[in-house]
Design an enzyme around this catalytic site. Structure first.
Site, PDB file in Angstrom:
ATOM      1  N   LYS A   1      11.066  17.932 -23.209  1.00  0.00           N
ATOM      2  CA  LYS A   1      11.490  17.245 -21.988  1.00  0.00           C
ATOM      3  C   LYS A   1      12.842  17.803 -21.572  1.00  0.00           C
ATOM      4  O   LYS A   1      13.813  17.739 -22.316  1.00  0.00           O
ATOM      5  CB  LYS A   1      11.590  15.739 -22.226  1.00  0.00           C
ATOM      6  CG  LYS A   1      12.136  14.996 -21.020  1.00  0.00           C
ATOM      7  CD  LYS A   1      12.025  13.497 -21.159  1.00  0.00           C
ATOM      8  CE  LYS A   1      12.665  12.812 -19.974  1.00  0.00           C
ATOM      9  NZ  LYS A   1      12.505  11.352 -20.040  1.00  0.00           N
TER      10      LYS A   1
ATOM     11  N   ARG B   1      14.124   7.383 -11.331  1.00  0.00           N
ATOM     12  CA  ARG B   1      15.314   6.579 -11.644  1.00  0.00           C
ATOM     13  C   ARG B   1      15.594   5.589 -10.525  1.00  0.00           C
ATOM     14  O   ARG B   1      16.079   4.484 -10.779  1.00  0.00           O
ATOM     15  CB  ARG B   1      16.515   7.500 -11.905  1.00  0.00           C
ATOM     16  CG  ARG B   1      16.323   8.326 -13.184  1.00  0.00           C
ATOM     17  CD  ARG B   1      17.447   9.332 -13.395  1.00  0.00           C
ATOM     18  NE  ARG B   1      17.147  10.220 -14.525  1.00  0.00           N
ATOM     19  CZ  ARG B   1      17.860  11.302 -14.821  1.00  0.00           C
ATOM     20  NH1 ARG B   1      18.911  11.624 -14.097  1.00  0.00           N
ATOM     21  NH2 ARG B   1      17.517  12.058 -15.854  1.00  0.00           N
TER      22      ARG B   1
ATOM     23  N   LYS C   1       7.514  18.307 -19.859  1.00  0.00           N
ATOM     24  CA  LYS C   1       7.979  17.587 -18.676  1.00  0.00           C
ATOM     25  C   LYS C   1       9.291  18.179 -18.188  1.00  0.00           C
ATOM     26  O   LYS C   1      10.157  18.442 -19.017  1.00  0.00           O
ATOM     27  CB  LYS C   1       8.181  16.123 -19.079  1.00  0.00           C
ATOM     28  CG  LYS C   1       8.678  15.227 -18.002  1.00  0.00           C
ATOM     29  CD  LYS C   1       8.848  13.858 -18.561  1.00  0.00           C
ATOM     30  CE  LYS C   1       9.519  12.998 -17.516  1.00  0.00           C
ATOM     31  NZ  LYS C   1       9.911  11.733 -18.064  1.00  0.00           N
TER      32      LYS C   1
ATOM     33  N   SER D   1       8.119  12.515 -10.786  1.00  0.00           N
ATOM     34  CA  SER D   1       8.393  11.847  -9.515  1.00  0.00           C
ATOM     35  C   SER D   1       8.961  12.787  -8.442  1.00  0.00           C
ATOM     36  O   SER D   1       8.570  12.699  -7.275  1.00  0.00           O
ATOM     37  CB  SER D   1       9.368  10.695  -9.757  1.00  0.00           C
ATOM     38  OG  SER D   1      10.566  11.167 -10.347  1.00  0.00           O
TER      39      SER D   1
HETATM   40  C1  PBG Z   1      13.249   8.135 -19.184  1.00  0.00           C
HETATM   41  C2  PBG Z   1      12.126   8.702 -18.396  1.00  0.00           C
HETATM   42  C3  PBG Z   1      12.294   9.459 -17.236  1.00  0.00           C
HETATM   43  C4  PBG Z   1      11.025   9.760 -16.786  1.00  0.00           C
HETATM   44  C5  PBG Z   1      10.101   9.204 -17.669  1.00  0.00           C
HETATM   45  N1  PBG Z   1      10.803   8.550 -18.672  1.00  0.00           N
HETATM   46  C6  PBG Z   1      13.519   9.841 -16.510  1.00  0.00           C
HETATM   47  C7  PBG Z   1      14.677  10.336 -17.246  1.00  0.00           C
HETATM   48  O1  PBG Z   1      14.574  10.938 -18.308  1.00  0.00           O
HETATM   49  O2  PBG Z   1      15.781  10.103 -16.743  1.00  0.00           O
HETATM   50  C8  PBG Z   1      10.756  10.554 -15.545  1.00  0.00           C
HETATM   51  C9  PBG Z   1       9.405  10.464 -14.935  1.00  0.00           C
HETATM   52  C10 PBG Z   1       9.344  10.964 -13.535  1.00  0.00           C
HETATM   53  O3  PBG Z   1      10.328  11.488 -12.966  1.00  0.00           O
HETATM   54  O4  PBG Z   1       8.260  10.851 -12.947  1.00  0.00           O
HETATM   55  N2  PBG Z   1      13.035   7.844 -20.504  1.00  0.00           N
END
Ligand code: PBG
Length: 324
Positions: A196, A206, A249, A275
């Site tokens: 990630k 967020r 991701k 997202s």
């Molecule tokens: C946080 C988390 C995030 C997403 C999934 N779990 C955002 C981040 O790491 O700040 C992002 C998913 C998306 O953007 O669709 N644990």
């Protein structure tokens, strides 16, 4: 060699193209992210994700009925936690009667054959908006792991099939797995967000959960965007620690990582079309600059071609309607 070989022969009709296509998509290839909020009959559009909604549990159940009828039987749950319940330790995350736990229970009650994966990370529960406990401005790894393990157990006891740690703490898969084994949850799955990246594509998510980091960024735990070898290392460790599925991701910008993992390991890989990718496609198509339907089909197939076993996607429903 030309003219003995003419690759265009294989492209002469749609039937032939369909016959030889290497990567295809079906409803089985999707995991549907769902955002749960408190309330009854409560549905709110996420501003930066047009036509994607956060829903209270009763409406989530209605949505799952629709997904089910389309053949979409796997969901990934995120809960939006009320501001007053947030603290540095994410205490609400281990509340057996918290929103996430209630959502899992309700879904499994009504739809036992729906595969439920739950997000495990502290950021939606943290007063600092970070994925771990904060001490002296730093994100503390090992204390966080203990909380993530308790959180995981609480989700599994509520009925989740899989927990999906998205936090990027070191060793969390091992700590979670050890806890689940100790508690007799031998069939509980772990889908680890192994690779990630510290990405700017998470912005709309967020917004949706109101979980922006209150200070700094996530670069001391999420991966550096320039690194490829490191992803292999992350995956190797997660497999050793007991992960059943590994995730890459964000999505489209990281197809090389999916393929590297596919070539190096024998484990299911999930891709997350996040997202920000959803927002970009929506914005461009709203302006008439790209064709939304063709783009979502193309990006979905690209994940499969890269080597993903399945795709977590906000477009799952739209894609399935298109191909059915
Ligand atoms: C946080 C988390 C995030 C997403 C999934 N779990 C955002 C981040 O790491 O700040 C992002 C998913 C998306 O953007 O669709 N644990």
């Amino acid at each position: 060699m030309y003219p003995l070989n003419r690759n265009r022969r294989l492209r002469t009709s749609e039937t032939l193209r369909n016959l030889i296509r290497e990567s295809t998509i079906t409803p089985n290839d999707f995991l549907v992210p769902l955002f749960v909020i408190e309330g009854k009959n409560n549905k709110r559009e996420i501003q930066s994700m047009p036509n994607y909604f956060k829903m209270s549990i009763d409406l989530i159940l209605k949505e799952i009925k629709i997904l089910h009828s389309l053949g979409l039987k796997s969901v990934l749950l995120f809960a939006q936690v009320e501001e007053s319940l947030k603290d540095n330790y994410g205490t609400e995350a281990i509340n057996n009667n918290g929103l996430m736990q209630r959502a899992i229970r309700s879904i499994k009650d009504k739809f036992p054959d729906i595969l439920v994966m739950s997000d495990v990370a502290l950021d939606p529960y943290s007063s600092y908006g970070h994925d771990g406990v904060v001490e002296n401005g730093l994100i503390v790894n090992d204390i966080t792991n203990d909380i993530l393990a308790k959180m995981s157990l609480s989700h599994i006891k509520a009925g989740a099939d899989f927990v999906a740690p998205s936090d990027m703490m070191d060793g969390r898969v091992k700590v979670i797995r050890t806890m689940l084994e100790k508690e007799g949850c031998h069939n509980a799955g772990i889908m680890s967000y192994s690779a990630k990246y510290a990405s700017s594509f998470y912005g709309p998510f967020r917004d949706a959960l109101d979980s922006k980091p209150g200070f700094g960024d996530k670069k001391t735990y999420q991966m550096d965007i320039g690194n490829r070898e490191e992803a292999i290392n992350e995956v190797r460790l997660d497999i050793k620690e007991g992960a059943d599925i590994v995730m890459v991701k964000p999505g489209i910008s990281y197809l090389d990582i999916i393929r590297d993992i596919k070539n190096n390991f024998n484990i299911p890989i999930s891709a997350y079309q996040v997202s920000g990718e959803y927002a970009m496609i929506k914005a461009a198509s709203k302006n008439g600059w790209i064709d939304e339907n063709q783009t979502i089909l193309e990006t979905s197939i690209a994940f499969k071609r890269a080597g993903a076993s399945f795709i977590a996607s906000y477009f799952a429903k739209d894609v399935i309607k298109l191909i059915s």
